[in-house]
Design a protein around this motif. Structure first.
Motif, PDB file in Angstrom:
ATOM      1  N   SER A  70       0.839  -1.184   0.000  1.00 23.43           N
ATOM      2  CA  SER A  70       0.000   0.000   0.000  1.00 23.43           C
ATOM      3  C   SER A  70       0.881   1.244   0.000  1.00 23.43           C
ATOM      4  CB  SER A  70      -0.902   0.004   1.246  1.00 23.43           C
ATOM      5  OG  SER A  70      -1.652   1.200   1.342  1.00 23.43           O
TER       6      SER A  70
ATOM      7  N   GLU B  32      -3.574   3.940  -0.706  1.00 19.41           N
ATOM      8  CA  GLU B  32      -4.005   3.358  -1.979  1.00 19.41           C
ATOM      9  C   GLU B  32      -3.338   2.005  -2.125  1.00 19.41           C
ATOM     10  OE1 GLU B  32      -3.433   5.821  -5.399  1.00 19.41           O
ATOM     11  OE2 GLU B  32      -4.189   7.631  -4.427  1.00 19.41           O
ATOM     12  N   ASP B  33      -4.063   1.049  -2.679  1.00 23.65           N
ATOM     13  CA  ASP B  33      -3.510  -0.281  -2.906  1.00 23.65           C
ATOM     14  C   ASP B  33      -2.449  -0.239  -3.999  1.00 23.65           C
ATOM     15  OD1 ASP B  33      -5.194  -1.317  -1.002  1.00 23.65           O
ATOM     16  OD2 ASP B  33      -6.714  -1.975  -2.443  1.00 23.65           O
ATOM     17  N   SER B  34      -1.471  -1.117  -3.872  1.00 18.53           N
ATOM     18  CA  SER B  34      -0.424  -1.207  -4.876  1.00 18.53           C
ATOM     19  C   SER B  34       0.065  -2.653  -4.936  1.00 18.53           C
ATOM     20  CB  SER B  34       0.725  -0.253  -4.523  1.00 18.53           C
ATOM     21  OG  SER B  34       1.727  -0.299  -5.517  1.00 18.53           O
TER      22      SER B  34
END
Length: 402
Positions: free
Chosen positions: A77, A324-326
């Motif tokens: 994230s 944010e997702d990563s």
């Protein structure tokens, strides 16, 4: 078998855990002639118990490496403090700061790194309160003297639970020690995406030059990568008597020129397996470099979580952050994960010799390094210099396209 055994298959990482686990205090830690922390054995005290070798990377034939293509199960994230006030006080997005404070409230004793001006070095130290962890803020781009804090950890591991922050080599050794005593579940281990650590000879000369500029006054704070000109820039700032008394010029900063040369890093850094594995940590943190946040001026952390312990710790602070997702693939593009450095060993020796020479300034060492660069590197360095004269937004725009 002890730490000096000739069967070692790798160079010393300078983690200092060998001295911390020694039950006879037979190992001392000091800088060698090249400016790296090394263990020194008092053979008259050593009983050959082998505990030092059991936690040492030098002797491990089975270091587990997490290949970049096998990282799909790691939760990744981005994270940025919602508080602008707190964000200004940290190097990237502030996750390490929030984790340390949260884990203190959960009853953990925290071990992290401060800068000690009295000793002119970075040091691991023990924090029992949230206020104590304020000194952990900000990355330190030099080796840490960790022996005393790790000795406290070894002596108190059965009565306290610990959260330990360090480089991958520190966390590997801590993990090995805990696993050998079936105490791994008692601790949360947090490490960093690592490039490597330069010789302390570099910092010594750099610090001495700053001291002369500030009339040898005590440093209240050293910001190794200040946000004085925005996140993503490499400004060293020194605070003296509450004032920013020194601000480096990143266009030609000698410390970072040598740091990124890869020629004066610790011996083990050239081909370190530990920066390229996620097997020994619960959380790995770093700057979220890359295209997604090129226009960000405040700082964004990359958070890679490998265990349920790590997930629970991050979830406890997640509401403090914009996230944010990563995935690891996005993060690793701009990290040193999996990379091997190939310094020119003759040039490395010459540079270390000049760093030892009290008659040589840091600029002389940088000039020596630059004189051996090829045309391509000289052009790249020129372009970087020009880039620093551009407005921030234009500089970031050019980075996006280059």
């Amino acid at each position: 078998m002890n730490i000096t055994d000739k069967s070692a298959i790798r160079d010393c990482t300078s983690c200092q855990m060998c001295a911390a686990v020694c039950p006879k205090d037979a190992i001392t830690i000091r800088l060698n002639e090249d400016g790296f922390y090394r263990p020194y054995l008092n053979a008259s005290k050593c009983v050959d118990c082998g505990l030092c070798a059991k936690v040492c990377y030098k002797f491990d034939n089975d270091v587990k490496v997490t290949n970049a293509e096998n990282t799909s199960k790691i939760m990744v994230s981005s994270a940025q403090y919602k508080s602008d006030e707190l964000l200004e006080k940290v190097t990237s997005g502030g996750v390490a700061d929030a984790l340390a404070k949260e884990l203190i409230t959960q009853g953990y004793t925290c071990i992290g790194v401060i800068y000690n001006d009295d000793n002119h070095r970075a040091e691991h130290t023990v924090a029992h309160t949230q206020i104590d962890t304020d000194a952990f803020r900000g990355s330190k781009y030099i080796q840490s003297y960790s022996f005393k804090a790790f000795k406290y950890f070894v002596k108190n591991i059965r009565t306290e639970k610990f959260a330990v922050f360090g480089l991958p080599c520190h966390i590997y050794a801590i993990h090995k020690f805990l696993s050998s005593r079936n105490l791994r579940d008692n601790c949360i281990l947090i490490d960093l995406f690592c490039h490597g650590c330069p010789s302390m000879l570099v910092w010594n000369k750099y610090e001495q030059a700053i001291k002369r500029k500030v009339d040898n006054k005590k440093f209240d704070e050293v910001q190794f990568r200040s946000k004085v000109k925005g996140w993503g820039t490499f400004y060293v700032v020194v605070v003296v008597e509450g004032v920013k008394a020194f601000i480096s010029s990143p266009k030609h900063d000698e410390f970072y020129s040598l740091f990124f040369s890869d020629h004066v890093l610790n011996d083990a850094c050239s081909n370190c397996k530990l920066r390229s594995t996620m097997e020994y940590t619960d959380i790995r943190l770093g700057d979220f470099w890359g295209k997604r946040y090129l226009s960000d001026k405040k700082g964004v952390s990359a958070v890679a979580i490998t265990s349920e312990r790590g997930m629970q710790a991050f979830n406890a602070i997640k509401s403090l952050f914009k996230t944010e997702d990563s995935c690891m693939a996005e993060v690793l593009v701009k990290q040193s994960y999996g990379k091997v450095y190939t310094p020119n060993m003759e040039l490395r020796k010459m540079m270390l010799d000049e760093l030892r020479d009290s008659n040589k300034a840091l600029k002389d060492v940088v000039d020596l390094y630059y004189s051996r660069q090829g045309l391509a590197m000289k052009v790249k360095r020129l372009l970087k210099t020009v880039n620093w004269y551009l407005p921030f937004d234009l500089m970031r725009l050019l980075k996006r396209f280059v």
